[in-house]
Design a protein around this motif. Structure first.
Motif, short mmCIF file in Angstrom:
data_model
loop_
_atom_site.label_atom_id
_atom_site.label_comp_id
_atom_site.label_asym_id
_atom_site.label_seq_id
_atom_site.Cartn_x
_atom_site.Cartn_y
_atom_site.Cartn_z
N VAL A 63 182.87 31.59 -6.47
CA VAL A 63 183.52 31.72 -5.17
C VAL A 63 183.47 30.38 -4.45
CG1 VAL A 63 182.99 34.18 -4.96
CG2 VAL A 63 181.40 32.51 -4.02
N ARG A 81 186.43 34.55 -13.65
CA ARG A 81 186.58 35.21 -12.35
C ARG A 81 186.29 34.23 -11.21
NH1 ARG A 81 182.66 40.08 -12.25
NH2 ARG A 81 183.66 40.39 -10.22
N ALA A 83 187.15 33.61 -6.80
CA ALA A 83 187.66 34.19 -5.56
C ALA A 83 187.48 33.18 -4.42
CB ALA A 83 186.94 35.49 -5.23
#
Length: 217
Positions: A63, A81, A83
């Motif tokens: 993140v 992944r 974000a």
């Protein structure tokens, strides 16, 4: 976290060109199960997220406050992944979500005391009891160039160790006393100093800490 502490505009422009190179001692995370959720907070362009995944950790999430850096991470590491943090330091995860978290060269980019406390509190919240926090950051340096910067900008920013770079970032180097106080609620598992390079390629002395979230009595 205010505008100065997130510096999103900087990381979306000049910051996208930087190279981050603080070394990861993967052995420090040997006790983390390979399928346990791990957070790379302030992941930048995904260097460490990819390195952890390459070492067999299968549930790593990166993140960052910068949409541009997260975009670069997704381009360079498809399938992993990532974000964007819309409201840093807050994470859209329940308490105790992660077995471990990385915080590499993030505190140096968050100059304010309260903002740093809030960030560490949020990581403490999302870590499981006994979870690990692996920190890599910068203590005060003792070379003439850095001492001059600390003196020059202390009055403007109110904290010795906060300074401005030529391309517009506001950064912070830390006293050992501040770092100890900041991580209240954690126990130190390992600690080391090492030579590294800054995002602008300059040699620097870094400190790394492996911390464990205390289990409530």
């Amino acid at each position: 976290m205010g505008r100065l502490d997130s510096q999103r505009e900087y990381w979306d422009t000049a910051g996208t060109t930087k190279t981050f190179g603080y070394p990861l001692e993967i052995g420090w995370l040997d006790q983390v199960p390979r399928d346990a959720p791990v957070l790379d907070y302030g992941c930048g362009y995904g260097r460490l997220t990819a390195e952890l995944t390459g070492q067999g950790l299968t549930a790593v999430e990166g993140v960052d406050v910068s949409p541009a850096l997260v975009g670069r991470a997704r381009d360079e590491h498809p399938g992993l992944r990532f974000a964007v943090l819309d409201d840093p330091p807050h994470l859209a995860h329940p308490d105790g979500s992660f077995a471990a978290a990385l915080l590499f060269a993030v505190l140096t980019c968050v100059p304010g005391d309260d903002a740093q406390r809030g960030l560490v509190a949020e990581l403490r919240r999302v870590l499981r009891p006994g979870g690990l926090l692996y920190v890599s950051d910068l203590p005060l340096q003792d070379d003439e160039r850095n001492r001059e910067r600390y003196d020059r900008f202390a009055g403007r920013h109110g904290t010795y160790g906060v300074f401005e770079t030529d391309d517009g970032a506001v950064l912070r180097h830390h006293t050992a006393e501040w770092l100890r106080a900041l991580f209240e609620g954690f126990d130190t598992v390992r600690e080391r100093e090492l030579d590294a390079r800054t995002m602008n390629g300059r040699p620097v002395r870094a400190v790394q800490l492996l911390l464990r979230k205390r289990v409530a009595a």
